[in-house]
Design an enzyme around this catalytic site. Structure first.
Site, short mmCIF file in Angstrom:
data_model
loop_
_atom_site.label_atom_id
_atom_site.label_comp_id
_atom_site.label_asym_id
_atom_site.label_seq_id
_atom_site.Cartn_x
_atom_site.Cartn_y
_atom_site.Cartn_z
N ARG A 110 2.22 44.73 7.26
CA ARG A 110 3.48 44.30 7.87
C ARG A 110 4.52 43.99 6.78
NH1 ARG A 110 7.28 40.51 7.64
NH2 ARG A 110 5.68 38.93 7.35
N HIS A 134 2.89 31.21 2.50
CA HIS A 134 3.26 32.63 2.36
C HIS A 134 4.15 32.71 1.12
CE1 HIS A 134 4.58 36.59 4.18
NE2 HIS A 134 5.62 36.34 3.40
N HIS A 160 5.78 34.85 -2.21
CA HIS A 160 6.09 36.12 -2.86
C HIS A 160 6.05 35.89 -4.36
CE1 HIS A 160 7.58 38.89 0.43
NE2 HIS A 160 7.23 37.79 1.07
N CYS A 196 11.17 43.31 -3.48
CA CYS A 196 12.54 43.22 -2.97
C CYS A 196 13.36 44.41 -3.46
CB CYS A 196 13.16 41.93 -3.47
SG CYS A 196 14.89 41.79 -3.08
N ASN A 235 4.66 40.35 -1.99
CA ASN A 235 3.79 39.20 -1.75
C ASN A 235 2.87 39.00 -2.95
OD1 ASN A 235 4.14 40.57 1.15
ND2 ASN A 235 3.95 38.39 1.39
ZN ZN Z 1 7.20 37.71 3.17
#
Ligand code: ZN
Length: 315
Positions: free
Chosen positions: A16, A210, A212, A243, A252
């Site tokens: 995802r 979560h 990155h 990004c 991530n």
């Molecule tokens: Zn994310």
């Protein structure tokens, strides 16, 4: 699954979060093989897709098919993301076990990301929570608080801003509230502080982290979160999904490196690292030329490496 303090749930979000920012669509059969290989490696939660209009994000057009397939894999918690009620309805119908609704802590990010004010976002979250209670009570509904540690549009984000959104997400009916460092702004002391505040505010509804790895602080932030008892971590294989505005920046935190860190420290994940590397091969093949990150896949396991649960059988 509620892990004991020595057991950590690693939630694979590559299909995802990782794929979402890769323009080239990964063919569905490759995604299925990848998910199967992750499951075979021992991954117990996979966020397989996002329920958004296919015209908006062609990469996610097969979300339903992936959920249906992933549900056939024994012991796997099947997760997905949905930005609105319509997507949530589709995800519930497809049969997800866990659904994450992204909630931007800053209004600027919310308007840019889902074109909604906070007022609108929380009204929608309340409607999703009501639908869940009525018809899908077994699904775990997570509010994933994006830009909780800093925002590409607003810059610094105060703890108070984030905590206000935590309270509102709890009021709106989220079962679990997780904190996301969407673009690599977090530092370890801030991580420790904010997760403590989250736990004090919502107790058992405190969710996972979560992170990155945009600025290379991802695993340092994991350590900080472990210090205060966080037991669920999102990661993506190969750290995919960097990004698009920061060339060379990974996405991530890298699943392979995260699992290695946890196992080396004595936190059991149930995941076999060689198995993960096999799954990575499928990804590499399917997205030829796409940069994959991580150190452990290149270096391999050190001689005599022992998993946290020494009784576990690893190939
Ligand atoms: Zn994310």
């Amino acid at each position: 699954m509620s892990p004991s303090p020595d057991t950590i749930l690693v939630s694979e979000v590559g299909p995802r979060d990782g794929l979402q920012s890769i323009a080239r669509t990964m063919p569905t059969p490759d995604k299925l093989r990848w998910i199967d290989a992750l499951h075979a490696a021992g991954v117990r939660e996979i966020e397989v897709g996002s329920f958004v209009p296919p015209a908006l994000l062609p990469q996610m057009a097969d979300a339903r098919e992936l959920v249906v397939h992933a549900r056939s894999l024994p012991g796997l918690q099947v997760a997905a993301l949905a930005p609105n009620l319509r997507g949530a309805q589709a995800a519930f119908e497809a049969g997800v076990h866990k659904l994450t609704i992204p909630v931007s802590v800053t209004e600027a990010h919310s308007l840019a990301n889902v074109r909604k004010t906070h007022e609108q976002v929380f009204a929608e979250l309340a409607a999703i929570a009501a639908l869940k209670r009525d018809r899908y009570p077994h699904v775990e509904l997570e509010a994933g608080l994006s830009v909780a540690f800093g925002c590409t549009l607003q810059g610094a984000v105060s703890d108070d801003e984030t905590m206000r959104m935590v309270d509102r997400a709890a009021e709106a009916g989220a079962d679990v509230i997780g904190l996301s460092d969407t673009s690599g702004y977090a530092e370890p002391r801030q991580v420790r502080r904010l997760f403590r505040k989250l736990q004090d505010a919502v107790g058992a509804k405190a969710g996972g982290a979560h992170f990155h790895n945009t600025r290379g602080q991802g695993l340092a932030n994991v350590l900080a979160a472990l210090d205060v008892g966080v037991t669920t971590f999102d990661a993506s294989q190969g750290g995919i999904g960097g990004c698009p505005y920061a060339p060379g920046a990974s996405g991530n935190i890298v699943t392979e490196d995260l699992v290695y860190l946890l196992e080396a420290m004595g936190f059991a994940t149930g995941i076999d690292i060689e198995g993960l590397i096999a799954a990575r091969g499928i990804l590499q093949q399917a997205l030829e030329g796409e940069p994959l990150y991580g150190m452990v896949p290149d270096a391999g396991l050190p001689k005599g490496f022992r998993y946290a649960d020494a009784k576990a059988v690893h190939a």
